[in-house]
Every structure is written in C-alpha cells, then in structure tokens.
Design a protein around this motif. Sequence first.
Motif, PDB file in Angstrom:
ATOM      1  N   MET A  26       0.838  -1.185   0.000  1.00  0.00           N
ATOM      2  CA  MET A  26       0.000   0.000   0.000  1.00  0.00           C
ATOM      3  C   MET A  26       0.882   1.247   0.000  1.00  0.00           C
ATOM      4  O   MET A  26       1.777   1.379   0.836  1.00  0.00           O
ATOM      5  CB  MET A  26      -0.922   0.005   1.219  1.00  0.00           C
ATOM      6  CG  MET A  26      -1.703   1.291   1.416  1.00  0.00           C
ATOM      7  SD  MET A  26      -2.937   1.584   0.133  1.00  0.00           S
ATOM      8  CE  MET A  26      -4.153   0.324   0.543  1.00  0.00           C
ATOM      9  N   ILE A  27       0.648   2.145  -0.969  1.00  0.00           N
ATOM     10  CA  ILE A  27       1.335   3.433  -0.998  1.00  0.00           C
ATOM     11  C   ILE A  27       0.404   4.452  -0.356  1.00  0.00           C
ATOM     12  O   ILE A  27      -0.616   4.843  -0.927  1.00  0.00           O
ATOM     13  CB  ILE A  27       1.686   3.852  -2.440  1.00  0.00           C
ATOM     14  CG1 ILE A  27       2.606   2.798  -3.074  1.00  0.00           C
ATOM     15  CG2 ILE A  27       2.351   5.228  -2.458  1.00  0.00           C
ATOM     16  CD1 ILE A  27       2.914   3.067  -4.531  1.00  0.00           C
ATOM     17  N   TYR A  28       0.730   4.857   0.872  1.00  0.00           N
ATOM     18  CA  TYR A  28      -0.145   5.739   1.636  1.00  0.00           C
ATOM     19  C   TYR A  28       0.022   7.192   1.218  1.00  0.00           C
ATOM     20  O   TYR A  28       1.072   7.588   0.684  1.00  0.00           O
ATOM     21  CB  TYR A  28       0.164   5.618   3.132  1.00  0.00           C
ATOM     22  CG  TYR A  28      -0.172   4.277   3.735  1.00  0.00           C
ATOM     23  CD1 TYR A  28      -1.488   3.859   3.865  1.00  0.00           C
ATOM     24  CD2 TYR A  28       0.838   3.434   4.209  1.00  0.00           C
ATOM     25  CE1 TYR A  28      -1.797   2.630   4.446  1.00  0.00           C
ATOM     26  CE2 TYR A  28       0.538   2.214   4.789  1.00  0.00           C
ATOM     27  CZ  TYR A  28      -0.782   1.823   4.905  1.00  0.00           C
ATOM     28  OH  TYR A  28      -1.083   0.614   5.477  1.00  0.00           O
ATOM     29  N   LYS A  53      -7.455  -5.816   7.559  1.00  0.00           N
ATOM     30  CA  LYS A  53      -7.673  -4.381   7.771  1.00  0.00           C
ATOM     31  C   LYS A  53      -6.707  -3.837   8.810  1.00  0.00           C
ATOM     32  O   LYS A  53      -6.197  -2.708   8.669  1.00  0.00           O
ATOM     33  CB  LYS A  53      -9.114  -4.113   8.202  1.00  0.00           C
ATOM     34  CG  LYS A  53      -9.380  -2.627   8.464  1.00  0.00           C
ATOM     35  CD  LYS A  53     -10.796  -2.344   8.912  1.00  0.00           C
ATOM     36  CE  LYS A  53     -10.983  -0.872   9.262  1.00  0.00           C
ATOM     37  NZ  LYS A  53     -12.355  -0.565   9.741  1.00  0.00           N
ATOM     38  N   LEU A  69     -10.089   5.063   1.432  1.00  0.00           N
ATOM     39  CA  LEU A  69      -9.850   3.758   2.063  1.00  0.00           C
ATOM     40  C   LEU A  69     -11.074   3.324   2.872  1.00  0.00           C
ATOM     41  O   LEU A  69     -11.436   2.139   2.880  1.00  0.00           O
ATOM     42  CB  LEU A  69      -8.623   3.820   2.965  1.00  0.00           C
ATOM     43  CG  LEU A  69      -7.260   3.912   2.281  1.00  0.00           C
ATOM     44  CD1 LEU A  69      -6.142   3.924   3.328  1.00  0.00           C
ATOM     45  CD2 LEU A  69      -7.035   2.750   1.315  1.00  0.00           C
ATOM     46  N   GLN A  99     -13.753   1.937   0.639  1.00  0.00           N
ATOM     47  CA  GLN A  99     -13.418   0.626   0.082  1.00  0.00           C
ATOM     48  C   GLN A  99     -13.367  -0.471   1.156  1.00  0.00           C
ATOM     49  O   GLN A  99     -13.217  -1.646   0.821  1.00  0.00           O
ATOM     50  CB  GLN A  99     -12.051   0.702  -0.610  1.00  0.00           C
ATOM     51  CG  GLN A  99     -12.029   1.652  -1.810  1.00  0.00           C
ATOM     52  CD  GLN A  99     -10.623   1.887  -2.330  1.00  0.00           C
ATOM     53  OE1 GLN A  99      -9.633   1.512  -1.698  1.00  0.00           O
ATOM     54  NE2 GLN A  99     -10.517   2.510  -3.497  1.00  0.00           N
ATOM     55  N   ASP A 100     -13.483  -0.089   2.412  1.00  0.00           N
ATOM     56  CA  ASP A 100     -13.318  -1.009   3.530  1.00  0.00           C
ATOM     57  C   ASP A 100     -14.524  -1.948   3.649  1.00  0.00           C
ATOM     58  O   ASP A 100     -15.639  -1.496   3.897  1.00  0.00           O
ATOM     59  CB  ASP A 100     -13.157  -0.200   4.812  1.00  0.00           C
ATOM     60  CG  ASP A 100     -13.077  -1.072   6.058  1.00  0.00           C
ATOM     61  OD1 ASP A 100     -12.803  -2.282   5.928  1.00  0.00           O
ATOM     62  OD2 ASP A 100     -13.282  -0.525   7.162  1.00  0.00           O
ATOM     63  N   TYR A 155      -0.991   2.603   8.274  1.00  0.00           N
ATOM     64  CA  TYR A 155      -1.292   4.002   7.968  1.00  0.00           C
ATOM     65  C   TYR A 155      -0.872   4.908   9.119  1.00  0.00           C
ATOM     66  O   TYR A 155      -0.276   5.975   8.898  1.00  0.00           O
ATOM     67  CB  TYR A 155      -2.779   4.155   7.658  1.00  0.00           C
ATOM     68  CG  TYR A 155      -3.153   5.501   7.058  1.00  0.00           C
ATOM     69  CD1 TYR A 155      -2.315   6.146   6.156  1.00  0.00           C
ATOM     70  CD2 TYR A 155      -4.348   6.125   7.394  1.00  0.00           C
ATOM     71  CE1 TYR A 155      -2.650   7.371   5.599  1.00  0.00           C
ATOM     72  CE2 TYR A 155      -4.709   7.347   6.843  1.00  0.00           C
ATOM     73  CZ  TYR A 155      -3.852   7.970   5.951  1.00  0.00           C
ATOM     74  OH  TYR A 155      -4.192   9.180   5.402  1.00  0.00           O
ATOM     75  N   LEU A 200      -3.387  -2.781   7.405  1.00  0.00           N
ATOM     76  CA  LEU A 200      -3.484  -1.532   6.653  1.00  0.00           C
ATOM     77  C   LEU A 200      -3.645  -0.332   7.583  1.00  0.00           C
ATOM     78  O   LEU A 200      -3.011   0.710   7.414  1.00  0.00           O
ATOM     79  CB  LEU A 200      -4.670  -1.588   5.685  1.00  0.00           C
ATOM     80  CG  LEU A 200      -4.538  -2.481   4.455  1.00  0.00           C
ATOM     81  CD1 LEU A 200      -5.848  -2.491   3.670  1.00  0.00           C
ATOM     82  CD2 LEU A 200      -3.398  -1.997   3.563  1.00  0.00           C
TER      83      LEU A 200
END
Length: 424
Positions: free
Chosen positions: A1-3, A330, A13, A16-17, A337, A333
């Motif tokens: 993941m490119i934050y 999740k 995000l 899309q969760d 983040y 991610l």
Amino acid sequence: MIYQNTLAFATQLDEQDPLKNFRSKFLAPKHNGKDVIYLCGNSLGLQPITAQAEVDKILKNWQERAIEGFFTGDEPWLDFHKRLTDTLSKILGANRDEITIMNSLTVNLHLLMVSFYKPSRNRFKIMMEGGAFPSDQYAIASQARFHGYDPKDAIIELFPREGEFTLRTEDIIRKINEHADDLALVLFSGVNYYTGQLFDMPAITKAAHGAGAFAGFDLAHAAGNVPVKLHEWGVDFATWCSYKYINSGPGGISGAFVHEKHFDNKELSRFEGWWGFREDKRFLMPSVFEGEKGAAAWQLSTSPAILLALHKASLDIFEEAGGIAPLRAKSELLTGYLEFLINEINEKHGDELFKIITPKNGTERGCQLSIVCKQNGKAIFDRLTENGVVGDWREPNVIRLSPVPLYNSFKQVFEAGRLLATSI
C-alpha cells in the motif's frame, strides 16, 4: 500500500473497507458532541451496541424463571458457556473441547500453572520475557515461592539486546536451548503489552518442547487481535482476557486452552470443582470427581451468566465479520497508515521526535504502536486527550495507540495523525 497524508485518501480507504459498517455496532464515548477517536482497545474495547439487550435477556429470564433459568427458556444458563466456544475456537485456532470460558486471566494463569509447572530437583526454572505485564510477573514469582524456590533462582527473564526495544526470536530460542537441562516451563505473552511485539509462538513452543519443557502463553493482547493457531502449534496451555480486543466489558470473563494431548494425562495435577464435573452426572452429586471432557474439566465454579451475555454480544460481531482473517487484513493496513503518518512527522522535522518501538514488520505486531516521545511526552498525550483522541500513557515517555479494525476508521487515524503533528 502506498499511503498518502490526505483526508481524501483516508476517506477513499474507508469507502473501500469491507468492514466499514461494523463501527456502527459499537458505542463510543463523546467529546464535544462527537464520538471520540478511540485508540485504546489494547486496554479496554468499546461496548457492543447489543450488550445491554443481551444482559437484559439474562435479567428477564432470572425474573420470570428464577432457578429454572438454568434449564429452560431459549438460552438456558447451564450450557451458556459451551455455546460460545465455537466462535472462540476459531479466533484462537483450537478445537472446541480445548477451549473453556471461566474466571479471570490471572486466576486462570495460576490454575494452569498448577498443571503445567511441575518443578523437580533438576528441572524447576521458568523462562519469560522481561518486562511482561506485572500481574504475570507476580503470578509466576508466587508460584515459584509456593514450590519452595526463590524467584531469583527459578525465573529466567529475557531482555532485548542493548540499544534495542524488542526481543529477537533467535535470542529466545538460543536461551531456551542453553537451559535444556533445568527448564520446566516457558511462559510468554503472545503480544507484549508495552512494546506491542508479537512473539513467534510456534518457534518458542517448538524450542520449549525440544528442551523438555512445557510452553504456555498469556494471550491478553493477542486474542482477537492477531491470528493464533494454538492447536496446530502444539501449545500446551494458554489463557486470555476478553475485555481488550474481544470487547466483552471491564473485567470481562477469561478463558483457557488446554491442548487435547493432555486430556488423558494422569500425571498432571489439577484443582477441581463442581462445574468441571461431567455434566451428564453433575446433579447426581458424587463425592469423587470425574472430569468433563477436555478443557472444561479445569472449570471450578458456576459460569456467570451476565458476563457470558456481554461476551456473546461481542463474539456475535466477530462471527458476523467472518472471523480473524478479514480483521487482520484491515488491521495491517490501518496500523500501517498510522505508522506512515508518524514517520511523516519525523521526516518533516528532520528528527525522530516519535520513535516507534513496536516492530516495523507487520507480521511481528498487532494493532498497537508504542511511541517513545523525545520530549514533552505527557503534554503531547494530554493535548491528544483534550482533542478527543483516547490513547494510553505509559511512564516514562510512551504513548500507546491501537487502531482496532472493528471500530476504527482510516479517517480517524488520519485525524489522530494530524493532531499528533500539531501537538509538537
């Protein structure tokens, strides 16, 4: 993941969760009329929205049926605990009969050590991580004294290398091998409460068994947080609390795991009580104990129905969410983040103002990030609190923040990062 450090990215995000709707299944405290950003699930999980209704069922059944509530109604209390073990066994990677629900964590730790700390003249030492939660330290030291040993002689504490904050697995295994002749028990946390390090439980278990010792784990910060496979790993015993990541209320009921390989081991000692007796013969009131099948034989006293009701409210949510796998996806991610946002702050100031002492590798941690503040740590923590971010302070200079996948959002993590940046 490119934050990205933008509100738009965090909002995307969240959209899309697949777990985005689960936040509405929990109740959060308010700050200035809005839900707080609650990043303290490592200490106490939020209240499931159904908790009150589940407790009310117990009270209503008690009112209308009194003693008959144990045997009649839609959810009789007599086997209430057994109806919850299916979901728990999935969370902990155990067979159903290897799990039971009872007591509180430290009580269970003592009861399990009655069975699995069997010191002899040559084998009497217990190995644990240094800096474990104090209750574990107290329990283990008192068990050593109970058996006639000075804790200074019986307990081996492992600390990180100089200049490091977490233990290396190779150092743990090397130390276990060094004590292959005198080690009786290896007892670690699944996740260290202070640093958030997730220990390599299968490797530790394998090494302990290779050294002729039992392997046990305190899963207080692991259960409901990270994937666990107690049966597959061959762990001898484990216990956990339910009030952190399993959201079952303050002082919520604990549980215990005993591997099935020990069910028929007559050499194990065990404290016994009426609730651990065979259920099909329990009310015949025999004077000689005959244990229920599996871990249930370690039960002592009548299960507390109200605590089980709170437990059920949360476990139903875990079941609906599909278990630990989607939560773990999740979580990685979400925690990643928060890590990204903290690193951005450090890069902007050209200094490591906030040093994350939790492992950087996502497979070696759960939700929690432990952050050492270079300066003004308590003032920074207080500013977060004053702005509706609930975290956890540990002396002398550590802030613990735990974004929980069931009820935290990427937008909340973004806002927490923004407040952390402006608090400097």
